[in-house]
Structure formats: structure tokens, C-alpha cells
Write an enzyme that holds these catalytic residues in place. Structure first.
Site, short mmCIF file in Angstrom:
data_model
loop_
_atom_site.label_atom_id
_atom_site.label_comp_id
_atom_site.label_asym_id
_atom_site.label_seq_id
_atom_site.Cartn_x
_atom_site.Cartn_y
_atom_site.Cartn_z
N LYS A 1 2.23 -3.91 6.54
CA LYS A 1 2.61 -3.86 5.12
C LYS A 1 4.13 -3.70 4.99
O LYS A 1 4.77 -4.35 4.17
CB LYS A 1 1.89 -2.71 4.40
CG LYS A 1 0.40 -2.93 4.24
CD LYS A 1 0.10 -4.11 3.34
CE LYS A 1 -1.31 -4.59 3.41
NZ LYS A 1 -1.53 -5.94 2.91
N SER B 1 0.84 -1.20 0.00
CA SER B 1 0.00 0.00 0.00
C SER B 1 0.87 1.25 0.00
O SER B 1 1.98 1.25 0.55
CB SER B 1 -0.86 -0.03 1.26
OG SER B 1 -1.42 1.24 1.51
N TYR C 1 -1.77 -1.56 10.95
CA TYR C 1 -2.00 -2.09 9.60
C TYR C 1 -0.86 -1.69 8.67
O TYR C 1 -0.27 -2.52 7.97
CB TYR C 1 -3.34 -1.57 9.05
CG TYR C 1 -3.49 -1.79 7.56
CD1 TYR C 1 -3.81 -3.05 7.06
CD2 TYR C 1 -3.30 -0.74 6.65
CE1 TYR C 1 -3.94 -3.26 5.69
CE2 TYR C 1 -3.43 -0.94 5.29
CZ TYR C 1 -3.74 -2.19 4.80
OH TYR C 1 -3.86 -2.39 3.45
P1 NAD Z 1 -10.67 -7.99 1.32
O1 NAD Z 1 -10.89 -8.01 2.79
O2 NAD Z 1 -11.84 -7.81 0.42
O3 NAD Z 1 -9.91 -9.33 0.85
C1 NAD Z 1 -9.00 -10.00 1.69
C2 NAD Z 1 -9.40 -11.47 1.72
O4 NAD Z 1 -8.46 -12.17 2.54
C3 NAD Z 1 -10.77 -11.70 2.32
O5 NAD Z 1 -11.54 -12.51 1.44
C4 NAD Z 1 -10.49 -12.43 3.63
O6 NAD Z 1 -11.52 -13.35 3.96
C5 NAD Z 1 -9.16 -13.10 3.36
N1 NAD Z 1 -8.32 -13.35 4.53
C6 NAD Z 1 -7.96 -12.49 5.50
N2 NAD Z 1 -7.17 -13.11 6.38
C7 NAD Z 1 -7.01 -14.40 5.95
C8 NAD Z 1 -6.30 -15.54 6.44
N3 NAD Z 1 -5.60 -15.49 7.58
N4 NAD Z 1 -6.36 -16.70 5.75
C9 NAD Z 1 -7.09 -16.77 4.59
N5 NAD Z 1 -7.79 -15.74 4.09
C10 NAD Z 1 -7.75 -14.56 4.76
O7 NAD Z 1 -9.55 -6.87 1.03
P2 NAD Z 1 -9.08 -6.22 -0.35
O8 NAD Z 1 -9.55 -4.82 -0.39
O9 NAD Z 1 -9.38 -7.12 -1.47
O10 NAD Z 1 -7.52 -6.17 -0.10
C11 NAD Z 1 -6.65 -7.19 -0.57
C12 NAD Z 1 -5.23 -6.87 -0.14
O11 NAD Z 1 -4.87 -5.58 -0.66
C13 NAD Z 1 -5.02 -6.79 1.35
O12 NAD Z 1 -3.75 -7.31 1.66
C14 NAD Z 1 -5.06 -5.31 1.63
O13 NAD Z 1 -4.34 -4.97 2.79
C15 NAD Z 1 -4.38 -4.76 0.38
N6 NAD Z 1 -4.70 -3.36 0.09
C16 NAD Z 1 -6.01 -2.99 -0.03
C17 NAD Z 1 -6.33 -1.65 -0.27
C18 NAD Z 1 -7.76 -1.21 -0.38
O14 NAD Z 1 -8.01 -0.01 -0.29
N7 NAD Z 1 -8.72 -2.10 -0.60
C19 NAD Z 1 -5.29 -0.69 -0.39
C20 NAD Z 1 -3.96 -1.12 -0.29
C21 NAD Z 1 -3.68 -2.46 -0.05
N1 UFG Z 2 -13.26 10.25 3.46
C1 UFG Z 2 -14.30 11.10 3.84
N2 UFG Z 2 -15.43 10.54 4.36
C2 UFG Z 2 -15.58 9.19 4.53
C3 UFG Z 2 -14.51 8.34 4.12
C4 UFG Z 2 -13.37 8.91 3.60
O1 UFG Z 2 -14.20 12.32 3.72
O2 UFG Z 2 -16.62 8.75 5.04
C5 UFG Z 2 -12.06 10.85 2.87
C6 UFG Z 2 -10.81 10.60 3.70
O3 UFG Z 2 -10.67 11.61 4.66
C7 UFG Z 2 -9.73 10.64 2.63
C8 UFG Z 2 -10.42 10.08 1.38
O4 UFG Z 2 -11.82 10.22 1.63
O5 UFG Z 2 -9.36 11.95 2.37
C9 UFG Z 2 -10.10 8.63 1.11
O6 UFG Z 2 -10.35 7.89 2.29
P1 UFG Z 2 -10.38 6.29 2.32
O7 UFG Z 2 -10.70 5.88 3.72
O8 UFG Z 2 -11.24 5.78 1.23
O9 UFG Z 2 -8.90 5.90 1.93
P2 UFG Z 2 -7.53 6.27 2.67
O10 UFG Z 2 -6.73 7.04 1.68
O11 UFG Z 2 -7.71 6.84 3.99
O12 UFG Z 2 -6.98 4.79 2.93
C10 UFG Z 2 -6.59 3.97 1.86
C11 UFG Z 2 -6.80 2.49 2.17
C12 UFG Z 2 -5.88 2.05 3.27
C13 UFG Z 2 -4.47 2.46 3.00
C14 UFG Z 2 -4.41 3.93 2.70
C15 UFG Z 2 -3.03 4.34 2.27
O13 UFG Z 2 -8.13 2.23 2.57
O14 UFG Z 2 -5.92 0.62 3.32
O15 UFG Z 2 -5.27 4.23 1.61
O16 UFG Z 2 -2.94 5.72 2.22
F1 UFG Z 2 -3.68 2.19 4.07
#
Ligand code: NAD
Ligand code: UFG
Length: 345
Positions: A156, A127, A152
């Protein structure tokens, strides 16, 4: 036919979209997920889109014995895309050990199993949170990794280091970390998408649920930042574009085109948008008005972050293609389809 690709967390949001793109690119996929944050019906969505229902095993990666039993006798897997993790930043601050336990032990067990079972390639979900508040924008991969602002974010950083040091120790493993910016949107078919449990933390599901009438109004967290309209800037990346980056990354490892054993790339669009710009673009794309109100800043939010994607463009040959509007429309179409499906159940 090549070997199979194991996708951990493959029924989750980004994992399921990546499974679709892997199948589209003619790869065979095996999914491992403990279904902690996803449902088994996601497999039907994948089948509806691709015509293939992938092999699935409900396994917790923290369960070392079950993971070992899974790998034993399987010589048909040579690569892993590792999505499985907990991902809620706020929850991680409240329950740090739960996050360290899950997000570190799962990768530890996986790397251990990969070494013992001769599996060579791993792509890891990282991330942009590793950059914290960057000193220079757009932020490139040379930027320093900052002091983590949440457990969290720390998991990462440690996961990346675990993979890097394992590679550098001379184990026959190659790895790529993809540092995602803000993934949003859904597959254009609206058959799979993001299905957060409870009140969403992230901006896009909050917007679509407000448009659908599930939430009364969107709280915009602060308008006193040093940005054109005072709201924070992020790099919102379409989840299908993001998924395609995983396909090229794993193929780079399989084809041994990586120059170094361990690499990391920013995966974003290179463009930043404020929260108010996203709301306006959503209204334009969907015709839905978003009831919103400015409230206090959310603790821990960075002011602005967006990617320099030169390395991903040049080294991986990958580029984000979709516009913000079509991405926002896909999120809205998914929200409607998801709610209709829920009602019918
Ligand atoms: P998600 O929660 O939809 O998917 C993660 C999946 O992993 C889920 O299906 C969950 O059941 C499974 N899981 C969690 N722990 C497990 C375990 N111990 N064993 C087996 N399965 C397990 O999340 P996502 O948004 O698809 O994110 C996927 C990856 O990308 C994560 O590593 C997350 O940290 C990373 N990531 C997500 C975002 C975002 O904004 N969505 C941003 C940056 C990084
Ligand atoms: N925001 C609002 N209202 C809400 C939700 C979000 O104003 O109800 C704003 C936040 O303040 C931010 C922007 O929308 O400015 C994006 O917020 P998100 O929560 O969607 O995303 P973030 O950038 O905070 O977080 C994301 C991922 C994290 C990761 C991070 C890295 O969800 O997993 O980016 O910067 F760690």
C-alpha cells in the site's frame, strides 16, 4: 454524457459497492477483474440493484499485453478507480513475493497504460495500515507513515508512492489515495456483500458466520490492551458510505477540483469501537447471540486506530452517515441472503 470510469477489482467487495454508487450517480462503468477473489454473479447483484449490468472484462492486471490490448482503441475511458489487489495481511507474511508481484505489477502496468493511452485520473485503495500504531489519535493525514508491519501494508505504501512520484514527474495524471479504516457491512438490499473464501480473517465475516452457525465461536484476540474493556479499537466504516467517497474523489479529479496533483484522505467515521462493543452492538441490532471467547493477542494487531476525517469532510465534502447498528444489521442480512442463495445453487 461524460466518459466511462474503469473500475479494477470491480467485482470484489468494495469495488462492487462502488460500481453501484457510480451507476446511481449516472456514471458509465467498465469493470476489469481476474475473478481471483470474486465471482461473475456479482454482476447480477449490481444489475438487480441498479437496473444496469456493467461492461465486464476478465483480465489480470499483471498481464501487460492483455491490458494494453484492452486499452488500444478505447478513447471512451478517462478515469480509473483501482481496487484490484490481494488483501490478506497474514497470507502476505507467508507469501510476500506473491503479494509484491500482484499488488505492485498491477499498479505499474496500469499507470504505464494510463500514460500511454492518455487516461488522466486515478483513485487508489489505500489503508490506515500505513500509519501502523499511530502516536496521536484520532490519526490525521499529517501523521507519519510507519515502518510496514506486513508485506501487504508495504505494498500500500509503495503503491501510494508510485502514484505520487508519477504525478510529480509531470505526467498528465492526477491521483487520490483513499486510506480506508475498517470497511464492514453490505448493501441494504443484501444483493451484494463480502464473500470471503475459507475461514475469515476479519472480524465482521467471522461474527456473521458464527451467528449463522458456520463457526462455533468467535475468538477475541486479547483483552489486555490499554482500552476501556481491554480489546482493540478500530474505526468501522460502512461499505456504502466508503463507496460514496470514491464517487466524490473521482468526480473531484474529473472536474479538476483537486488543489494538488496527488492527494490522500482518511476515510473512516472518526469514532472508535472495541471488539466487545462491536459484538454487543451486533447482538442488539440483530437479536443474535455471538458465542465468543477471549484468547491470546493476534501478532501484528495494533492497539487502537481511528480516523481524523476533517480533510475528507472539508475537502471532499464527504461524511460517513450510517450508524454502527444499521451497518451490522446489513452484514447479517447479507450473510443470510448469501447462504440461502448458495443453498439454492
Ligand atoms: P476483494 O478481494 O473483495 O476485491 C479485490 C478484487 O480484485 C477481487 O475481485 C479480485 O479478484 C481482484 N484482483 C486481485 N488481483 C487482481 C489482478 N491482478 N487483476 C485483476 N483483478 C484482480 O477486496 P476488497 O475488500 O474489495 O478490497 C479492495 C481494495 O481495498 C484492495 O486494494 C484492498 O487492499 C483495499 N483495502 C481493503 C480493506 C478491507 O478491509 N476490505 C481495507 C483497506 C484497503
Ligand atoms: N478480531 C478478533 N477475532 C477475529 C478477527 C478479528 O478478535 O476472529 C479483532 C482483531 O484483533 C482486531 C479487530 O477484530 O482488533 C479487527 O480485526 P480485522 O482483522 O477485522 O481488521 P484489522 O484492523 O486487523 O485489519 C484491517 C484490514 C487490513 C488493514 C488493516 C489496517 O483487514 O486490510 O485493517 O489496520 F491492513
Amino acid at each position: 454524457m461524460g466518459k466511462k470510469i474503469l473500475v479494477t477489482g470491480g467485482t470484489g467487495y468494495i469495488g462492487s459497492h462502488t460500481v453501484v454508487e457510480l451507476i446511481n450517480a449516472h456514471h458509465e462503468v467498465v469493470i476489469l477483474d481476474n475473478l481471483y477473489n470474486s465471482g461473475i454473479s456479482v454482476l447480477d447483484g449490481i444489475r438487480d440493484i441498479t437496473g444496469v449490468k456493467p461492461e465486464f472484462h476478465q483480465i489480470d492486471l499483471c498481464d501487460k499485453e492483455r491490458l494494453d490490448a484492452f486499452f488500444a482503441g478505447r478513447d471512451d475511458i478517462d478515469s480509473v478507480i483501482h481496487f484490484a489487489a490481494y488483501k490478506a495481511v497474514g497470507e502476505s507474511a507467508e507469501k510476500p513475493l506473491m503479494y509484491y508481484h500482484n499488488n505492485l505489477n498491477s499498479t505499474l502496468n496500469l499507470l504505464d497504460a494510463m500514460i500511454r493511452h492518455g487516461i488522466s485520473n486515478i483513485v487508489f485503495s489505500s489503508s490506515c495500515t500505513v500509519y501502523g500504531e499511530p502516536d496521536k489519535l484520532p490519526v490525521d493525514e499529517q501523521a507519519p507513515v510507519k515502518e510496514p508491519s506486513s508485506p501487504y501494508g508495504n505494498t500500500k505504501q509503495v503503491n501510494e508512492q508510485m502514484i505520487r512520484f508519477t504525478v510529480e514527474a509531470g505526467h498528465p495524471i492526477r491521483g487520490i489515495s483513499l486510506r480506508y479504516f475498517n470497511p464492514i457491512g453490505a448493501h441494504p438490499s443484501a444483493k451484494i456483500g463480502e464473500a470471503p473464501q475459507g475461514i475469515p480473517n476479519n472480524l465482521l465475516p467471522y461474527i456473521t458466520q458464527t451467528a449463522f452457525g458456520i463457526r462455533e465461536k468467535l475468538k477475541v484476540f486479547g483483552n489486555d490492551y490499554d482500552t476501556p474493556d481491554g480489546t482493540p479499537i478500530r474505526d468501522y466504516i460502512n461499505v456504502v458510505d466508503l463507496s460514496k467517497a470514491h464517487v466524490v474523489a473521482i468526480e473531484r479529479l474529473i472536474d479538476q477540483k483537486n488543489k494538488k496533483g496527488y492527494e490522500f484522505f482518511n476515510i473512516g467515521t472518526g469514532r472508535g469501537h472495541t471488539v466487545l462493543e462491536v459484538i454487543q452492538a451486533f447482538e442488539r441490532a440483530t437479536g443474535q447471540k455471538i458465542n465468543h471467547q477471549i484468547v491470546a493477542r493476534r501478532p501484528g494487531d495494533v492497539e487502537k486506530v481511528y480516523a481524523d476525517t476533517t480533510a475528507a469532510n472539508q475537502e471532499l465534502g464527504w461524511k460517513a452517515e450510517k450508524t454502527l447498528e444499521e451497518t451490522l444489521l446489513s452484514a447479517w442480512n447479507w450473510e443470510k441472503a448469501y447462504r440461502q442463495n448458495k443453498n439454492e445453487q
